[in-house]
Motif scaffolding. Structure first.
Motif, PDB file in Angstrom:
ATOM      1  N   GLY A   1       0.799  -1.113   0.000  1.00  0.00           N
ATOM      2  CA  GLY A   1      -0.121   0.304   0.076  1.00  0.00           C
ATOM      3  C   GLY A   1       0.789   1.198  -0.129  1.00  0.00           C
ATOM      4  N   THR A   2       0.234   2.415   0.108  1.00  0.00           N
ATOM      5  CA  THR A   2       0.827   3.826  -0.046  1.00  0.00           C
ATOM      6  C   THR A   2       1.798   3.889   1.130  1.00  0.00           C
ATOM      7  OG1 THR A   2      -0.901   4.881  -1.409  1.00  0.00           O
ATOM      8  CG2 THR A   2       0.369   6.178  -0.103  1.00  0.00           C
TER       9      THR A   2
ATOM     10  N   TYR B   1       3.439   7.966  -7.070  1.00  0.00           N
ATOM     11  CA  TYR B   1       4.365   7.200  -6.302  1.00  0.00           C
ATOM     12  C   TYR B   1       4.208   5.817  -6.692  1.00  0.00           C
ATOM     13  CZ  TYR B   1       0.086   6.638  -3.521  1.00  0.00           C
ATOM     14  OH  TYR B   1      -1.108   6.522  -3.290  1.00  0.00           O
TER      15      TYR B   1
ATOM     16  N   ALA C   1       3.440   2.283  -4.939  1.00  0.00           N
ATOM     17  CA  ALA C   1       3.013   1.753  -3.540  1.00  0.00           C
ATOM     18  C   ALA C   1       3.786   0.610  -3.345  1.00  0.00           C
ATOM     19  CB  ALA C   1       1.748   1.335  -3.601  1.00  0.00           C
TER      20      ALA C   1
ATOM     21  N   LEU D   1       2.335  -5.372  -1.872  1.00  0.00           N
ATOM     22  CA  LEU D   1       1.709  -4.982  -3.143  1.00  0.00           C
ATOM     23  C   LEU D   1       0.612  -3.892  -2.776  1.00  0.00           C
ATOM     24  CD1 LEU D   1      -1.447  -6.239  -2.343  1.00  0.00           C
ATOM     25  CD2 LEU D   1      -0.855  -8.408  -3.360  1.00  0.00           C
ATOM     26  N   ASP D   2       0.355  -3.313  -4.380  1.00  0.00           N
ATOM     27  CA  ASP D   2      -0.856  -2.437  -4.331  1.00  0.00           C
ATOM     28  C   ASP D   2      -2.180  -2.809  -4.128  1.00  0.00           C
ATOM     29  OD1 ASP D   2      -2.672  -0.478  -5.399  1.00  0.00           O
ATOM     30  OD2 ASP D   2      -0.823   0.581  -6.388  1.00  0.00           O
ATOM     31  N   SER D   3      -2.914  -2.228  -2.961  1.00  0.00           N
ATOM     32  CA  SER D   3      -4.018  -3.116  -2.638  1.00  0.00           C
ATOM     33  C   SER D   3      -5.209  -3.334  -3.884  1.00  0.00           C
ATOM     34  CB  SER D   3      -4.880  -2.558  -1.742  1.00  0.00           C
ATOM     35  OG  SER D   3      -5.541  -1.449  -1.862  1.00  0.00           O
ATOM     36  N   LYS D   4      -4.980  -2.510  -5.044  1.00  0.00           N
ATOM     37  CA  LYS D   4      -5.696  -2.613  -6.294  1.00  0.00           C
ATOM     38  C   LYS D   4      -5.404  -4.070  -6.890  1.00  0.00           C
ATOM     39  CE  LYS D   4      -2.797  -0.566  -9.453  1.00  0.00           C
ATOM     40  NZ  LYS D   4      -1.881  -1.583  -9.877  1.00  0.00           N
TER      41      LYS D   4
ATOM     42  N   GLY E   1      -3.126  -1.072   1.902  1.00  0.00           N
ATOM     43  CA  GLY E   1      -3.327  -0.176   0.803  1.00  0.00           C
ATOM     44  C   GLY E   1      -4.760   0.367   1.215  1.00  0.00           C
ATOM     45  N   THR E   2      -4.985   1.660   0.656  1.00  0.00           N
ATOM     46  CA  THR E   2      -6.350   2.225   1.095  1.00  0.00           C
ATOM     47  C   THR E   2      -7.273   1.632   0.292  1.00  0.00           C
ATOM     48  OG1 THR E   2      -5.921   4.184  -0.168  1.00  0.00           O
ATOM     49  CG2 THR E   2      -5.576   4.204   2.271  1.00  0.00           C
ATOM     50  N   ASP E   3      -7.141   1.374  -1.005  1.00  0.00           N
ATOM     51  CA  ASP E   3      -8.108   1.136  -1.993  1.00  0.00           C
ATOM     52  C   ASP E   3      -8.976   0.023  -1.882  1.00  0.00           C
ATOM     53  OD1 ASP E   3      -7.087   3.500  -3.243  1.00  0.00           O
ATOM     54  OD2 ASP E   3      -5.997   2.493  -4.952  1.00  0.00           O
TER      55      ASP E   3
ATOM     56  N   ALA F   1      -2.380   4.499   4.711  1.00  0.00           N
ATOM     57  CA  ALA F   1      -1.750   5.876   4.505  1.00  0.00           C
ATOM     58  C   ALA F   1      -2.274   6.429   3.120  1.00  0.00           C
ATOM     59  CB  ALA F   1      -0.167   6.093   4.699  1.00  0.00           C
ATOM     60  N   MET F   2      -2.514   7.804   3.185  1.00  0.00           N
ATOM     61  CA  MET F   2      -2.887   8.409   1.903  1.00  0.00           C
ATOM     62  C   MET F   2      -1.701   9.143   1.326  1.00  0.00           C
ATOM     63  SD  MET F   2      -5.958   7.819   1.270  1.00  0.00           S
ATOM     64  CE  MET F   2      -6.403   9.177  -0.004  1.00  0.00           C
TER      65      MET F   2
ATOM     66  N   LYS G   1     -13.960   3.758   2.055  1.00  0.00           N
ATOM     67  CA  LYS G   1     -13.216   4.836   1.625  1.00  0.00           C
ATOM     68  C   LYS G   1     -14.163   5.686   0.596  1.00  0.00           C
ATOM     69  CE  LYS G   1      -8.841   5.944  -0.876  1.00  0.00           C
ATOM     70  NZ  LYS G   1      -7.682   5.715  -1.715  1.00  0.00           N
TER      71      LYS G   1
HETATM   72  C1  SIN Z   1      -3.101   0.994  -2.386  1.00  0.00           C
HETATM   73  O1  SIN Z   1      -4.293   0.920  -2.061  1.00  0.00           O
HETATM   74  O2  SIN Z   1      -2.214   0.057  -2.257  1.00  0.00           O
HETATM   75  C2  SIN Z   1      -2.513   2.067  -3.089  1.00  0.00           C
HETATM   76  C3  SIN Z   1      -3.490   3.391  -2.706  1.00  0.00           C
HETATM   77  C4  SIN Z   1      -3.107   3.590  -0.963  1.00  0.00           C
HETATM   78  O3  SIN Z   1      -2.773   2.963  -0.249  1.00  0.00           O
HETATM   79  O4  SIN Z   1      -3.671   4.522  -0.477  1.00  0.00           O
END
Ligand code: SIN
Length: 326
Positions: free
Chosen positions: A15-16, A30, A32, A68-71, A102-104, A128-129, A174
């Motif tokens: 994540g971010t 950036y 992630a 990983l990037d959560s997408k 990650g937030t996504d 984090a954002m 989110k």
């Molecule tokens: C993610 O979801 O991995 C990238 C975006 C984020 O964490 O804000």
């Protein structure tokens, strides 16, 4: 004293919060999932501020479960994450888990964990954002807050701590793509707050009862998970989408209906055909708040106030659970 030591295990998934940008001024562009969880934990606990008294007996241990990037979160990583949570929560000296994410897709993971883990101890997700090397990175404070909440939260439950707010996995979503407080719990509201290492639980927040849909031990291999998609009603919604999915072998469909779960007449016809073809259908609303209230005009199953994304998680687990009971 050794006997009093309480361990909080911090699982990193990317994540971010673990992201890096090219410069400390760049907060939106950036990559992630670059920094290891050991480094993130160090940044969160190495501030000069003293820990609150209650934290003096806590020890922290970090484990990188994914990066990983959560997408790109997937069923394989979910299964591994749930198994690691189950493993650590079963240890007597572990009082709580913190998971960085990650937030996504965080709300989907949080809800998934809440439906497959059965323990009397909490899991606190944080995120984090802004990337970790940004000049005002929010990750270290969020992680510190999550550790404080984890140490003080008694009993089961999966929570999100971010931007000084504590949200429950059942309600959190989110709601903003860029702002620091990107999460919200709709009509239910946040469960509490954490400021200056002090946790406050809001009196009017009622924690939902734990609900185990399918125990982590019974999760099948990722390749055997059912195929469940979300179809959204909107202006001029037709039958093609659902028909194509059914022809391709989809096993479950979640409807993100308009308003109180309405779907266009053409789309409804295709979904009724899908149901006759034994595709499991669940109705939710694309509205951000409130539950679909069943009426005589509803022909599909609507359960609770879950968002379409969480309804999909519930349906995935229910299909797997039903398969195992036959
Ligand atoms: C993610 O979801 O991995 C990238 C975006 C984020 O964490 O804000």
């Amino acid at each position: 004293m050794q006997a009093n030591i309480q361990k909080i295990v911090v699982l990193g998934t990317g994540g971010t919060i673990a992201g890096e940008s090219e410069s400390a001024d760049e907060g939106l562009s950036y990559k992630a999932a670059q920094r290891g969880i050991g480094d993130l934990l160090k940044s969160a606990i190495s501030t000069k501020l003293p820990w609150p008294e209650a934290m003096s007996v806590c020890q922290f241990e970090a484990e990188q479960v994914a990066q990983l990037d959560s997408k790109d979160m997937d069923f394989e990583t979910w299964t591994l994450m749930a198994k690691r949570c189950d493993h650590w929560l079963a240890q007597d000296d572990v009082v709580a888990l913190v998971v960085t994410h990650g937030t996504d897709t965080l709300e989907e993971t949080a809800y998934f964990l809440s439906q497959v883990i059965e323990h009397s101890k909490p899991i606190v997700l944080t995120c984090a954002m802004r990337p970790a090397n940004f000049k005002d990175a929010d990750g270290p404070q969020n992680l510190r807050d999550a550790l404080v909440v984890a140490a003080s939260t008694k009993g089961p439950g999966v929570w999100l701590v971010a931007a000084g707010e504590i949200h429950h996995s059942e309600f959190v979503q989110k709601v903003h793509p860029t702002r620091l407080n990107a999460f919200d719990s709709g009509e239910t509201g946040a469960a509490g707050s954490v400021q200056n290492d002090k946790v406050q639980w809001f009196e009017n927040f009622q924690k939902p009862l734990p609900n185990l849909r399918l125990h982590v031990a019974h999760l099948p291999l990722a390749a055997q998970w059912p195929w469940v998609e979300i179809v959204m009603n909107h202006v001029n919604a037709g039958h093609q989408h659902a028909d194509a999915l059914v022809n391709a072998g989809v096993q479950g469909l979640v409807i993100a209906g308009t308003g109180n779960g309405s779907v266009s007449s053409k789309m409804k016809e295709s979904l009724v055909r899908a149901q006759i073809a034994k595709v499991q259908i669940r109705l939710s609303s694309r509205c951000n708040q409130g539950a679909v209230i069943p009426t005589s005009s509803h022909v599909f199953d609507a359960k609770g106030a879950l968002s379409p994304a969480k309804t999909r998680v519930a349906l995935l687990l229910d299909i797997m659970s039903e398969r195992q009971s036959h």
